[in-house]
Design a protein around this motif. Sequence first.
Motif, PDB file in Angstrom:
ATOM      1  N   VAL A   1       0.822  -1.220  -0.020  1.00 15.00           N
ATOM      2  CA  VAL A   1      -0.091  -0.017  -0.190  1.00 15.00           C
ATOM      3  C   VAL A   1       0.831   1.214   0.048  1.00 15.00           C
TER       4      VAL A   1
ATOM      5  N   ARG B   1      15.748  -6.743 -10.461  1.00 17.40           N
ATOM      6  CA  ARG B   1      16.651  -7.659  -9.603  1.00 17.40           C
ATOM      7  C   ARG B   1      17.422  -8.368 -10.695  1.00 17.40           C
TER       8      ARG B   1
ATOM      9  N   SER C   1      14.293  -7.732   4.008  1.00 19.06           N
ATOM     10  CA  SER C   1      14.342  -7.863   2.395  1.00 19.06           C
ATOM     11  C   SER C   1      15.939  -7.421   1.902  1.00 19.06           C
TER      12      SER C   1
ATOM     13  N   GLU D   1      21.764  -8.859   0.816  1.00 22.04           N
ATOM     14  CA  GLU D   1      22.053  -8.262  -0.252  1.00 22.04           C
ATOM     15  C   GLU D   1      23.248  -7.283   0.109  1.00 22.04           C
ATOM     16  N   VAL D   2      22.565  -6.415   1.080  1.00 18.77           N
ATOM     17  CA  VAL D   2      23.562  -5.298   1.490  1.00 18.77           C
ATOM     18  C   VAL D   2      24.917  -6.047   2.138  1.00 18.77           C
TER      19      VAL D   2
ATOM     20  N   ALA E   1      26.276  -8.654   1.793  1.00 17.79           N
ATOM     21  CA  ALA E   1      27.045  -9.515   0.679  1.00 17.79           C
ATOM     22  C   ALA E   1      27.944  -8.142  -0.035  1.00 17.79           C
ATOM     23  N   ASP E   2      27.335  -7.247  -0.312  1.00 17.23           N
ATOM     24  CA  ASP E   2      28.238  -6.027  -0.917  1.00 17.23           C
ATOM     25  C   ASP E   2      29.090  -5.644  -0.025  1.00 17.23           C
TER      26      ASP E   2
ATOM     27  N   TRP F   1      15.343   5.234   7.453  1.00 16.58           N
ATOM     28  CA  TRP F   1      14.782   4.593   6.416  1.00 16.58           C
ATOM     29  C   TRP F   1      13.722   3.592   6.727  1.00 16.58           C
TER      30      TRP F   1
ATOM     31  N   ARG G   1       9.878   3.702   5.592  1.00 18.97           N
ATOM     32  CA  ARG G   1       9.179   2.605   4.883  1.00 18.97           C
ATOM     33  C   ARG G   1       8.033   2.402   5.659  1.00 18.97           C
TER      34      ARG G   1
ATOM     35  N   GLY H   1       4.897   3.047   3.748  1.00 26.40           N
ATOM     36  CA  GLY H   1       4.054   1.905   3.304  1.00 26.40           C
ATOM     37  C   GLY H   1       4.987   1.320   1.695  1.00 26.40           C
ATOM     38  N   PHE H   2       6.026   2.085   1.399  1.00 22.78           N
ATOM     39  CA  PHE H   2       6.731   1.862   0.251  1.00 22.78           C
ATOM     40  C   PHE H   2       7.465   0.497   0.144  1.00 22.78           C
ATOM     41  N   GLU H   3       7.196  -0.324  -0.788  1.00 19.30           N
ATOM     42  CA  GLU H   3       7.856  -1.714  -0.960  1.00 19.30           C
ATOM     43  C   GLU H   3       8.185  -1.679  -2.420  1.00 19.30           C
ATOM     44  N   PRO H   4       9.581  -1.561  -2.599  1.00 20.29           N
ATOM     45  CA  PRO H   4       9.863  -1.683  -4.062  1.00 20.29           C
ATOM     46  C   PRO H   4       9.358  -3.029  -4.717  1.00 20.29           C
ATOM     47  N   PRO H   5       9.142  -3.043  -6.118  1.00 24.26           N
ATOM     48  CA  PRO H   5       8.603  -4.158  -6.623  1.00 24.26           C
ATOM     49  C   PRO H   5       9.798  -5.347  -6.849  1.00 24.26           C
ATOM     50  N   ALA H   6      11.083  -4.902  -6.978  1.00 26.58           N
ATOM     51  CA  ALA H   6      12.210  -5.667  -7.043  1.00 26.58           C
ATOM     52  C   ALA H   6      12.529  -6.084  -5.681  1.00 26.58           C
ATOM     53  N   ASN H   7      11.669  -6.427  -4.709  1.00 30.76           N
ATOM     54  CA  ASN H   7      12.147  -6.995  -3.487  1.00 30.76           C
ATOM     55  C   ASN H   7      12.575  -8.379  -3.509  1.00 30.76           C
ATOM     56  N   ALA H   8      13.690  -8.541  -2.468  1.00 33.98           N
ATOM     57  CA  ALA H   8      13.970 -10.132  -2.563  1.00 33.98           C
ATOM     58  C   ALA H   8      13.032 -11.038  -2.249  1.00 33.98           C
TER      59      ALA H   8
END
Lengths: 115, 874
Positions: free
Chosen positions: A1, A69, B21, B25-26, B28-29, B64, B68, B72-79
Amino acid sequence: VSRTRTVDAAPLGAFEEQIMVAVLRTGDEAYGMGVRREIERVTARELTIGAVYATLDRLEAKGLLASTRRAGGSATRRVFSLTPAGARALEDTRVMRERLWDGIDFRSLLARARR
Amino acid sequence: MHDSAPPRLPLALLGLLLSRSERGEVLADVREEHAARLARDGPAAARRWLWRQALGSAPALLGWSWWREWSGFEPPANAYNPGGAMLRSWITDAQYAARRLRARPGYVLLAALTLGLGVGGTSAVFGITRGLLFDPLPYPHEREVGVFWKKSDWSEEEFQYVRGRFPGFRDVARYRHVNLRLQQEDAPMRLLPGITASAELFDVLGTQPLLGRAFRAGDDVTGAEPVIVLSYGLWQELGADPGILETSLALEGRSHRVIGVMPRGFWFPDPTVGLWTPLPPNENPTIFNSTLVGRVAAGQDLRALQQPVAQLTTMLDERFNYPPQFDKAVDARVTPIREDLFGRMRPALLATLASMALILLIACANVAALMIGQVHARTGELATRFALGANRRRLTQQLVIEAMLIAVVAGALGTALAWSGFRLLARALPLGPWTGVSTPDWTVFATGMVIAFAASLLVVLIPTLSLWRGELRGALSSARTGGLQGRGGRMEGGLVVAEVALAVLIASGAALLGRSVTKLYALDPGLQPESVGVVDVMLPGGFTRQRQRLEELTGALAALPGVRSAGAVQTLPLGGGGYRTTLVVEGRTDLDGVYTEYRIVTPGYLETLGFQLLAGRTITPGDRGDGERVVVINQAFAETYFPNTDPLGRLVGGDADAAAVVVGVVANAAERLLTDAAVPVRYVAAAQMGWLEQPQSLVLKADAGVDPLALLEDARRAVQSAAPDVAVRRTTTLSRVLAESVGPARQVMSLLSLLSGLALTLGAVGVYGVIAHFAARRRREWALRVALGLPASGAVTHVFRRGARLVVFGIALGVGVAAGLAGLLSPLLYEVRALDPIAFAGAAAALLAVGLFAAFVPARRAGVIDPAIVLREP
């Protein structure tokens, strides 16, 4: 949302601008650490990844960046690219900046500072 | 290689800050970059970089994750979708817990009240005793300050002889209490408790004044200008004007220049003292009337002073010829100042604080049992959630949040309780002059909240354990089979045992003190303290005027309506103080160096206090200066110095008085402390004396049916109108003096009795709750069994037996622990051993009765099961 997905009309902040430009410069390597590395390389200033990731995320929420991704390194990575809205915002920012600088001449001041 | 691995701590910190999520990734970087830097800059630089990254990222990452949640932001490219940050789950759980708790107001109220009671009590007692038990004294490096032995007090002669060369000490000061009458313009005469001390006092204490200066050498020599140092409190009362320095106050009719004001929070030797004045020399060099306090050199240990102290006693012995009673070598030791000031109160205060903490623990056990009950009632729900993928961590998180919400309510309730009961409790504790010093402030609130949260974490531990024991799958299957549950409830049983054991601890402590106090009250003080009022006064002027004033005042008091008789004495019984002089008895030559108690009384004094006359007569108004000198002795005197002879008509005297004829014998009274054995005392007539002691205690006996307390105000007014220049030091009753003489044990006993009542109630509620829950869980089982022919009484016996077993187990455990800890109470006990079997038996019996009753009630209910109803329940 999600509640905030509208393009922000305000010009980009300095750090946001750096991040956006770095995303453009790095191209395929535009993931968090890559962006951080690029800015550090150019500006010779250490950045924390926390700030970089948080800003990238916020810019995506504003619709200026988009992420996909992609496999890379040991895990999959979220790689960023500019959206058309992002390109427009960056261009607006640059135009505004150039307008602001137009006709400015302070070489004499600089010369004094160097002395 | 060991160095090549990135340090774990900064990585863990980063991991904690990142949402799930993003974490993998972070990190590992970061590892990759760390490896690159390791190769380029070396391990130290790489490690530093990682720390900078972890710490520097913290604000941005926190912001951050907050952003969030908020947006309520959630990127579409979530893990992995859906993910959700940790914060979200906490918020959801908090909302859920609040909804659940709102639906169960009874449970919340019971849990919060129980916890709040413990929290409130503990934080209030902690707030009151903190100043005495834990806060530093207002003397820098208090460990270097010690008080010299007081077997007998110190004389000026002794002090002057060793002054400046006390072995082992940097500075030593001599001080004693004085009461100074302050005369201000158009204000009644005020009596100020003060200290008069040698010039070293403030060097010994080490505290700098807020304004002006403290004493310095030369302030206490003959002919020096009289000066005073004020306490902060007195300075505030006098107007808090910094210009008070160099002004003068009229004390005892003499002008004293104010040279300094001590800082706020400074007191010595107790907070009632408002001023300090240099001790004038040569006022009475041979009287033993002062205390010595000294400071050793920095870094020196007070406990390693045996040798210097022995050196000092040798020095004194060479110079002075001590009678055996006053030998300075007896009990020669220096006590650390904290122990000297608080040593007598400490066991009582610690006992109270410990009992409050025990109550808190009992409350925790109660709430934990309640919570287990709640968890069990939700077994079906939890099992379903578990089956649907909720993990234990999440279920625990829910419990923790629920406990936290209860803690907030309990903390608020407890703080309110502590706040309102603070002064009441402060009065009930044996704080002596420190009563009323501590006031409720924000720390009470902070302590209350901290204790509430700590307690709720303790509480949540138990149901969590029971959850993690992993009975959930079983619970789900049993829910399917109609709620038939097998074993379990061992955790609850453990809680009951703990609760009962803790209650036994408190109850046996109360019983021990109760027995001790009863024994003290059973002691015969030899007086009738009932309906006797006391007015302590300081008389102005020279001796003749003092004696005249005394007669006027006793006359004025005796004339008051409702007063049967009145009198006066220089030292009241039961106060612990004594006044002794040398003794000469007609026909006895072996009494060299014998000192006996000595009281100067007015006619009517012995009658007013209810001394029993055994032979002869008491002192009468007819015994005047021009008549025959008379003395009344007590029974112990008669038995010691006139064995097998009639003392009446014999002559008794001493250094302080001419020989007087014995005219009467009275029964022994507790002239010193209630617990002291009877000592020989003689009572002489004030009218026949050449001197008087200050202060004087005026006593009055109220008529039958008249409250002496009600008479005290009249008495004060009568004193003030009869002699406006007389300062009233205090008004009290002899019953109160007696109560004080019984000591701190009395006050602690009342508190502990109250607390053990509370502990019994809480314990009973706990036993009841757990047994009721035990019975409820087996309802279906019982119903089945009853349906198959088991008599209903079988169910009763079974449930009751379980309860009884737990209670007995708890009592045994409690008695065992109490026996181990009882020694701590022994400083408060009189003629009762710490392992007093009667006290322990009493406490155990009380717990047994209450516990069995609490178990019986649910057991009886378990007996009235109707299988036809129970088995049809869903």
